[in-house]
Design an enzyme around this catalytic site. Structure first.
Site, PDB file in Angstrom:
ATOM      1  N   ASP A  51       0.838  -1.189   0.000  1.00 35.47           N
ATOM      2  CA  ASP A  51       0.000   0.000   0.000  1.00 35.47           C
ATOM      3  C   ASP A  51       0.885   1.255   0.000  1.00 35.47           C
ATOM      4  O   ASP A  51       1.905   1.315   0.676  1.00 35.47           O
ATOM      5  CB  ASP A  51      -0.889  -0.016   1.246  1.00 35.47           C
ATOM      6  CG  ASP A  51      -1.833   1.159   1.305  1.00 35.47           C
ATOM      7  OD1 ASP A  51      -2.711   1.251   0.445  1.00 35.47           O
ATOM      8  OD2 ASP A  51      -1.677   1.992   2.228  1.00 35.47           O
ATOM      9  N   GLU A  75       1.401  -0.700  -5.170  1.00 37.72           N
ATOM     10  CA  GLU A  75       0.433   0.345  -5.456  1.00 37.72           C
ATOM     11  C   GLU A  75       1.224   1.641  -5.635  1.00 37.72           C
ATOM     12  O   GLU A  75       1.596   2.288  -4.663  1.00 37.72           O
ATOM     13  CB  GLU A  75      -0.581   0.520  -4.335  1.00 37.72           C
ATOM     14  CG  GLU A  75      -1.608   1.606  -4.676  1.00 37.72           C
ATOM     15  CD  GLU A  75      -2.291   2.228  -3.467  1.00 37.72           C
ATOM     16  OE1 GLU A  75      -3.458   2.631  -3.585  1.00 37.72           O
ATOM     17  OE2 GLU A  75      -1.649   2.316  -2.401  1.00 37.72           O
TER      18      GLU A  75
END
Length: 692
Positions: free
Chosen positions: A401, A430
């Protein structure tokens, strides 16, 4: 490091296998390839832009480290910043040698600085290979670039190995007495992401030889995977959402043919069950304990049983690793802001600050509740590497993330650390907009934000009428909908405009999005996650209607990359974080995705190794497009036609095809003399005549 007393379960990490980065020393990793305008810097702010630094590997928070310049180009006055984790901005193109003074000795690091590039120029790609013959290793590299460029190739041997590369570009086998990494970089108007081979010694004396390993290749199991993301606390049974009830629902994933289950965060977090939707619902992205699962979901044993149940069905499990930030209720942060806390002086430096006196932490997008961790502190890095070690032992991969918020150097170390222990371990980043620097030794797969944003814009252009998204997927009014828009749309709005520069007024923009990967210079081994929606976006069905959603889903299963379904995309869920609609499946939608998955998994012409080919076609609407996929090994070739709008499009192609749609079994065309007129509602997939 006595951090354990601040964890909910202080004894848990003691059972974690300790991994090593590199050779176990503090050497700071492979050579660095940068430009003089960007350098190696880790600024505060710079939302959604990658950052970097110089840092010792296998760091000891109590040790002393110092960076200096040993060698630099003439006229350079560049020096690293002070501190154990440093920044460095080369001021003259050329080669630099930096020295890291560490407790285990002096380590040298090569930094190759290229001139400031023309950012509009395409970035080259390079593929490096090697063969062994006549007692020598022969390197061979192929460079390419979009357009008429002619890239040069430069070779570098990892600083941790002796300088074994000879003037003729070969390496004596006798000089390789330990695994040796060699890098190639293509240089045109810009420089490429490096590629590498690792030369591993085998045998002794006259029997000595080396094996050639390609360390940047992804695990084989990941290349053709179909990924399924669940919002962990909304996927299981509504009345009893636990790891156990997620396991009870795995039959659905097995029937679909899912290969990889991506679980959104399930650790103890500020946003657990009961979090209102105006704060994003129970999303779990603000961690309060990295070693404890949310007790409302179950125990660590329950999680491990879920992973085992997935493995029994041939499904790998990916853990959502959230290490850019913590919750502001994490014990570390509470100690950092409380001057009366006995560990205040220590933990104050675990976070980045805009203004410490005002307790104004460095955050992104105004998200005050998730302060950013300070990777300039070796103690933070050491702690987070232990977190990586702990979870790498329990799952098959990480989805990182906010990967762009963590320095590139740290991801390079993580890749080396987990890959050295388990070559099957998988890493997905990400980084939005996607950054090619994340490939080639940092992550195997990247979110394809360019294709996603293209699909969003096509949906807006050709939607057949928006669904009423003021209702939840079970048909009841959602009183939190208006409040949800404030928090959640702020997230989605930040992750847009990735398709800027592409013509998204016609459906063939999806082909430009894929071709754009090469222009951006993505690493040849990089894989791409293709998605219509995820936990940060609105539901495509609710926003753009049924026809567009069917077509967009088909795009992700027929273009090169790994398709991903966000839970409920296949069953008709319309709220971005609604509970799964277990008792109210849209069976027609489900059948559509079952057919797509089955064809994608069984036909090599739709899989990762198949080429994408543009073909001549005529259409009666800008909402339709046609292309071909070809498997180079078998020669099998398929023609795909897609339509995002309502009704039926007519797509005319100038080649013979078998007119039976491989998805539905129905006849969709008519024509003579090699020309075919196809009737396309959303998608047809046809075998090219004679391609057996």
């Amino acid at each position: 490091m006595d951090w354990r007393r601040l964890c909910a379960d202080g004894g848990e990490p003691d059972s974690t296998p300790r991994l090593e980065s590199g050779d176990g020393s503090h050497h700071p990793g492979p050579p660095r390839f940068v430009t003089v305008d960007e350098g190696i810097v880790d600024p505060t702010g710079n939302e959604m832009e990658a950052r970097d630094d110089l840092a010792p590997w296998n760091p000891d928070g109590d040790a002393t480290y110092d960076w200096t310049v040993l060698d630099s180009p003439a006229d350079s006055t560049a020096t690293p910043t002070d501190g154990p984790v440093a920044e460095f901005e080369p001021d003259v193109p050329g080669e630099y040698t930096l020295a890291l003074e560490a407790p285990d000795g002096t380590h040298e690091l090569a930094v190759r600085a290229f001139p400031e590039p023309d950012d509009d120029a395409p970035r080259p790609q390079v593929e490096l290979d090697a063969t062994v013959a006549d007692g020598r290793v022969h390197l061979s590299a192929t460079a390419s670039v979009v357009g008429d460029g002619n890239p040069d190739i430069e070779f570098y041997v990892d600083d941790r190995n002796e300088d074994v590369l000879e003037a003729d570009g070969t390496i004596p086998v006798s000089a390789i007495d330990e695994p040796t990494r060699v890098y190639a970089v293509a240089v045109d108007e810009r420089h490429s992401v490096p590629d590498a081979v690792e030369l591993v010694p085998d045998g002794e004396g006259t029997e000595a030889t080396v094996s050639v390993v390609h360390p940047f290749e992804p695990p084989e199991w990941a290349v053709n995977s179909v990924v399924y993301e669940i919002f962990t606390r909304r996927f299981p049974d509504r009345d009893d959402p636990t790891f156990e009830t997620i396991a009870d629902r795995l039959d659905h994933l097995e029937r679909l043919g899912i290969d990889v289950l991506w679980l959104t965060p399930f650790l103890e977090a500020e946003s657990g069950f009961g979090t209102p939707m105006e704060f994003g619902g129970p999303h779990g992205y603000n961690t309060t304990d990295y070693y404890s699962v949310d007790p409302d979901l179950g125990t660590m044993a329950d999680l491990e049983a879920l992973v085992d149940a997935c493995h029994d069905r041939g499904i790998r499990v990916v853990f959502d690793l959230v290490i850019n930030h913590t919750a502001d209720t994490h014990p570390f942060y509470e100690a950092a802001v409380d001057e009366t806390h006995p560990d205040h002086d220590r933990y104050r430096d675990w976070y980045r600050w805009e203004d410490f006196d005002e307790r104004d932490a460095d955050t992104y997008f105004g998200w005050d509740g998730i302060p950013n961790l300070n990777y300039g502190n070796p103690e933070v890095r050491a702690y987070l590497l232990e977190v990586v070690d702990f979870w790498a032992d329990k799952v098959d991969g990480f989805r990182a993330d906010v990967a762009w918020g963590v320095p590139l150097s740290f991801w390079t170390e993580v890749y080396d650390r987990v890959g050295g222990s388990d070559s099957e371990f998988f890493l997905l980043d990400e980084t939005l907009p996607s950054d090619t620097e994340m490939g080639g030794g940092r992550f195997h797969m990247h979110h394809d934000d360019v294709l996603h944003d293209t699909l969003e814009q096509l949906g807006e252009s050709f939607a057949d009428g928006r669904a009423d998204d003021s209702r939840t997927s079970d048909g009841t009014d959602d009183p939190a909908d208006e409040a949800t828009a404030t928090e959640e749309d702020a997230v989605a709005d930040e992750f847009t405009d990735s398709a800027a520069g592409l013509d998204t007024t016609t459906a063939d923009a999806i082909l430009e999005a894929v071709e754009n990967r090469q222009r951006r210079g993505s690493h040849p081994d990089s894989q791409w996650l293709l998605y219509v929606e995820n936990h940060d976006t609105d539901r495509y069905l609710a926003e753009h209607g049924r026809a567009a959603q069917l077509a967009a889903g088909a795009v992700t299963f027929t273009l090169p990359g790994s398709p991903m379904l966000y839970y409920g995309q296949e069953t008709g869920v319309t709220g971005r974080r609604d509970p799964m609609n277990w008792d109210a499946f849209d069976e027609e939608l489900l059948e559509h995705y079952e057919r797509l998955i089955d064809l994608r998994k069984t036909d090599p012409a739709l899989q990762a190794g198949a080429e994408l080919e543009r073909i001549p076609y005529d259409v009666d609407t800008d909402a339709a497009v046609a292309f071909a996929r070809r498997d180079p090994e078998s020669g099998r070739r398929l023609v795909v036609a897609l339509h995002f709008g309502a009704g039926t499009a007519t797509v005319e192609i100038d080649e013979p095809v078998v007119e039976t749609d491989l998805l539905t079994g129905s006849n969709v065309g008519d024509g003579v003399d090699g020309q075919r007129s196809l009737s396309v509602e959303t998608v047809v997939v046809l075998e090219s005549d004679g391609s057996h």
